[in-house]
Each structure stands twice: as C-alpha cells, then as structure tokens.
Design a protein around this motif. Sequence first.
Motif, short mmCIF file in Angstrom:
data_model
loop_
_atom_site.label_atom_id
_atom_site.label_comp_id
_atom_site.label_asym_id
_atom_site.label_seq_id
_atom_site.Cartn_x
_atom_site.Cartn_y
_atom_site.Cartn_z
N HIS A 292 7.38 -44.87 0.99
CA HIS A 292 8.42 -44.55 1.96
C HIS A 292 9.79 -45.03 1.49
O HIS A 292 10.82 -44.41 1.79
N GLN A 293 9.82 -46.12 0.71
CA GLN A 293 11.09 -46.60 0.18
C GLN A 293 11.64 -45.66 -0.89
O GLN A 293 12.85 -45.43 -0.99
N ILE A 294 10.74 -45.11 -1.69
CA ILE A 294 11.18 -44.12 -2.68
C ILE A 294 11.80 -42.92 -1.98
O ILE A 294 12.86 -42.41 -2.38
N LEU A 295 11.16 -42.45 -0.91
CA LEU A 295 11.70 -41.31 -0.19
C LEU A 295 13.05 -41.62 0.45
O LEU A 295 13.96 -40.78 0.46
N GLU A 296 13.21 -42.85 0.99
CA GLU A 296 14.48 -43.25 1.61
C GLU A 296 15.61 -43.16 0.58
O GLU A 296 16.67 -42.58 0.83
N ARG A 297 15.38 -43.77 -0.59
CA ARG A 297 16.43 -43.79 -1.62
C ARG A 297 16.67 -42.38 -2.19
O ARG A 297 17.81 -42.00 -2.48
N LEU A 298 15.58 -41.64 -2.36
CA LEU A 298 15.73 -40.28 -2.89
C LEU A 298 16.54 -39.42 -1.92
O LEU A 298 17.40 -38.63 -2.34
N THR B 151 18.53 -34.30 3.81
CA THR B 151 19.17 -34.23 5.13
C THR B 151 19.95 -35.48 5.47
O THR B 151 20.85 -35.45 6.31
N GLY B 152 19.57 -36.61 4.83
CA GLY B 152 20.27 -37.87 5.09
C GLY B 152 19.80 -38.60 6.32
O GLY B 152 20.39 -39.62 6.70
N PHE B 153 18.73 -38.11 6.98
CA PHE B 153 18.26 -38.73 8.21
C PHE B 153 17.36 -39.94 7.95
O PHE B 153 17.26 -40.85 8.77
N GLY B 154 16.64 -39.94 6.84
CA GLY B 154 15.73 -41.06 6.56
C GLY B 154 14.61 -41.14 7.56
O GLY B 154 14.17 -40.15 8.13
N GLY B 155 14.10 -42.39 7.77
CA GLY B 155 13.05 -42.61 8.76
C GLY B 155 11.66 -42.28 8.25
O GLY B 155 10.87 -41.65 8.97
N VAL C 101 -0.73 -38.16 8.27
CA VAL C 101 0.37 -38.95 7.71
C VAL C 101 1.59 -38.76 8.60
O VAL C 101 1.91 -37.61 8.96
N PRO C 102 2.31 -39.83 8.98
CA PRO C 102 3.57 -39.66 9.71
C PRO C 102 4.54 -38.83 8.87
O PRO C 102 4.74 -39.09 7.68
N VAL C 103 5.13 -37.82 9.48
CA VAL C 103 5.97 -36.88 8.74
C VAL C 103 7.43 -37.13 9.07
O VAL C 103 7.86 -37.03 10.22
N GLY C 104 8.21 -37.48 8.03
CA GLY C 104 9.65 -37.64 8.18
C GLY C 104 10.38 -36.34 7.87
O GLY C 104 9.77 -35.33 7.51
N PRO C 105 11.70 -36.33 7.99
CA PRO C 105 12.46 -35.10 7.73
C PRO C 105 12.47 -34.75 6.24
O PRO C 105 12.23 -35.62 5.39
N PRO C 106 12.75 -33.52 5.89
CA PRO C 106 12.84 -33.15 4.48
C PRO C 106 13.93 -33.95 3.76
O PRO C 106 14.88 -34.43 4.37
#
Length: 564
Positions: free
Chosen positions: A417-423, A482-486, A474-479
Amino acid sequence: MTGRDGPPPPPLDQVLLAALAEGTSAGVAVLDTELRYLYVNPALERLNGVPAAEHLGRTIAEVLPDVDARVDVLRLVLADGHPRETTSSGQTRAPSGLEKRYWHGAYHRLELNGRIHGLVGIVLEVSASRQQQRELERARQHLSLLDTAATSIGTTLDMDTTCRELAEFVVPDLADLASVEVFPPVVGPSVRPAPAGVLRLRRAAMAAVPRLRDAVGQFGEPGQYVDYQEDAANPRCLAANQPVMENLYSDEQISRSAPDPERVAAYRVLGLHSALVVPLTSRSHPLGTLTLVRAGDSPVFAEEDVVVARELAGRAAVHLDHARHYAREHGIALELQRSLLSEPRGRHPHIEVATRYVPADRGAVVGGDWFDVVPLSDGRHLKAMGDVMGHGVEAAVAMSHYRALLRLLAEDDLEPHQILERLDLMVERSGLDRAATCLLAVVDRFHSECQISSAGHLPPVFIDPYEGARLVPVPVGPPLGTGFGGYESTTVSCGPGTIVFMYTDGLVERRGEDIDVSLNRLTSLKVPSSGRLDDLLEDTLERFGQDAEDDIAVLASRIRNDPG
C-alpha cells in the motif's frame, strides 16, 4: 386465305410505288407471301447497303444474314391481318461503327381486291436512341454502384478487409476478375528485398466470377507477394499515377500486363482479353493498385469504365490510408507493449512465473495492460498487474512509465500500500494524464504469506492444489494518477504450491453481464494435471478469453519447491 388461292395477283405498279415511297427517309419494302422482296425504296437500299435489284426475289435472310428480322412477327401479320410493330437488330452491309444496329419496323398486310399480295414494311433505324438508352442505363448503374460503395467499402479499420470489400464489390459489375495489391507494411514481419527493377506488392484480396474462381488460384492467394517486371502494367500505373487500360489481343500485349512471362499462356487459356489497372492513391501517397480483368464474352473496357473504376479506387484509397495509419500505430503499440512485457531479469530463483498477453483482436487498438515480477530482499518478491486507461501508443508509453516508477519504488522494500501511495503521488506530479489500475502482491516464502493492495484493480485468485480456487477479497483504493491515495494492504496465507493468479479486466468483463458473475467463473480454475503454470494460463485463456472485447494480461506464480 393466302396469296396462292385463285389466280396470281396482278404485278405491282412500280410507278405508283415510286411516287409513294421514294421521297421518304424511311425504308420501305414490299414482301410477297413467301416474304421475298418485291420492292425496296432508295432509303432502304442505303440502310441495307444493297442495291434494289439484289433484293428482288430474295428473302430477308438471304439478303441480310446478320439481321434478326423477327420473321415470326411478319408471318403473324400475314396470317391474321393485324398490323404489328417490332424491333430488329444486327448488321447490314452498310458501313457502321456500331457494334450492333437496331431498326424499328411497322408492318401491315397488303390486300388488293380481296386478295393478299404480301406485306408492306416501313423501317426506321433507331440505333442512336438505343445507344443513348444504353449509355443512360450504364450511367445510372454506375451512379448506383458508386452510391452503394459508400456503405460497402471501408466498414472496418482493417486494411485487408477493406481490400477484400473493394475486390468483391467490383465483381461482376465492373470486372470478371479483380485483385487488390498493396505495398508491404512498414511495421510488421520483414519482407525480403525485391530484385533490381522489380516491383514487389502484397496481394491483399482477389475476387472472381464463379467460372473463373477455381482457376485464378494459380496466380497466387491473398497474403502472398507478387513481383512485377518494370514494364508490366502495375509498375507503369504507379509510376504515372494514372490508370493503364490494355486490350490483350496479342501475347506481347498480355505480357505487358502480366507480372512475368510465365503468366501469358495461363491468361490466354482463361480467355482474359481486357485489363484495367487503377492506382490506389491517398494524399499523393501511393498505396497499391486495383486490377480489373474481363474475359470471355464480356466487353472490353471503355473510357466510362475507367472513370468509374478510378472513382471507386479513390474512395477506397481514403479508407485504406486510414487503415494503414491505424495498422502502423497498432503495430508500433503492440511491439512496444510486447517488448515492455518481456522478462528482462531472467529466471527467478525462488518462484515459478508464467505470463501471457493477448490483444483482443486485429480490430481493437492495443491497450495498456502490463505486469511485472520484482525480486526483493529476504526471499520476498513483488508481483504487479496493471491496466493503463486508454489505448494506442500513448497508453503503451504510459504503461512503461508506470512500470519504471514501480521498479524504482520496489527497491525501498516498502509494503504494497505504501508503494501505491508514493506511485500515485509521483504520477500526479509528473503530469502523466493516464490513470491506471494496479494490483500488488508481495509474497514472503519464509513466512508463507502474501501482502496484497489494490488501486482500483480486480481481486487475485489463489489456487490451492487441494482446496481449489478462491477469490481473495482486497480493499480497493482509487486508480493511480488521481492523487486521492487511501490504499490498504491485506495479508493472506500463501504456502508452497499455492498459485497466485492475477489478470486484467479483459479476461472477465463482458457486455451485459454482472461483474460478480464473471469473477465467480474464475473459482473453477484448478491446477492442471501436468502441474505446469503455462498449461494453466493456456487453459484459462481458452475457456474465458475467446470472446474478449479488450486486451488480456494474465500472470500465474508460486513458490518453487526446489529453489535450485
């Protein structure tokens, strides 16, 4: 009652006939009851090209053997006395540049003092009006043909389909045989260079009337390359960007239209006698040629055929140009995507991996599906499956950016999830305007567990050799982008032998079907009897990928039992 009953009729008064008939421009004839000429006026002499004296006492067939005089109609007039009009056709001995002449005649029975003497026929030539009618009819047919072409040619962005539509459209209305040949593609399989002085074209389509269909296969099938000598019709057509029309009366003329001398005999056997080669050009760029051929009893090509063929070729060339640009972009995107989806790091020491990428079809633009497997420290590895929004070269290039950034972030040993946040942040700040879904899974072979995080992507499938397949929630975050994170990570058990199966939406999404129904089908997956991951992917694509409307990327992996 016939002219043979009773005493013979008195002789015709030639002076009276001359006074009545010689001043008219219409042909006038008097025939006896056996339909032999008794009199012809000067106008009919000129129409027939035969002196009056050579008519007398002879039948129409004897004087004019090449004229269909409708004798059956004349006999009916003799029999029942009802006047009739009819049209005859053919050629007389009078000089004429027409292929066929036409005459309209009015006939009535000649009776004097109750006795039948024969027939009177008054004839006018109507060849000019018939010719005009035929020309008008051909013009109407040609206009109808061109109008129909708008909806029959260029129905797709596939170049070969457009070529086939063009070839099939012109047969049989314009030709007995048609072929469409184009230059080799810029992107795609390489083609051996042509010898000096030879034009090499790819035969994209052929069509023929039924009587020629079986025989034309000897000239090559669609998809094959044809070499034309420089003095053949096709190279001359392309060099001048003008139609080339040839009536193939001699072997020398046939050889100028044939790609090579060996074809001359074959053309002659099939009765090919007239050829028309038209350039396919769009925006001054030559794309290929349309070749029309006529055989047997079909007429030779005329200038009006050239006009229609060129108009059709021009319209088709616009569609071919669009298809060529699309094919070029599609080919570049496909090659780029395949090169980016290759496995640059070689065999992974601790895991087995199998991947497949399948474009939807030739009519669909390549998308941005991608996957990757990255080794991490402490015997872990990162698996990624993503799908960039959109299609074409831009989507493939955006996919390469996502993959490069992901590999860069993976080196920091972050949780998924941290990789996705930074990406997500990096993509937003980079100005990349293509959002993407992404599923990350980090497998720890020592602890037999897997951490999973999703950015708008479909859930993975875990396939256990004993318990079967299950969808992993799996909890699904935004694509991404988008800059929304989470984003969140979920940890699930993943021991040796368990296959982690990841995929893009092209495998499951179907128009008109609920996504949950589609996803549930994946729970029927199982380890193949061979145990090979490649066989699992092949079976999955065979079962679920046949009617895909989008590209498909699939990845299956598991921890190696024998790391060596």
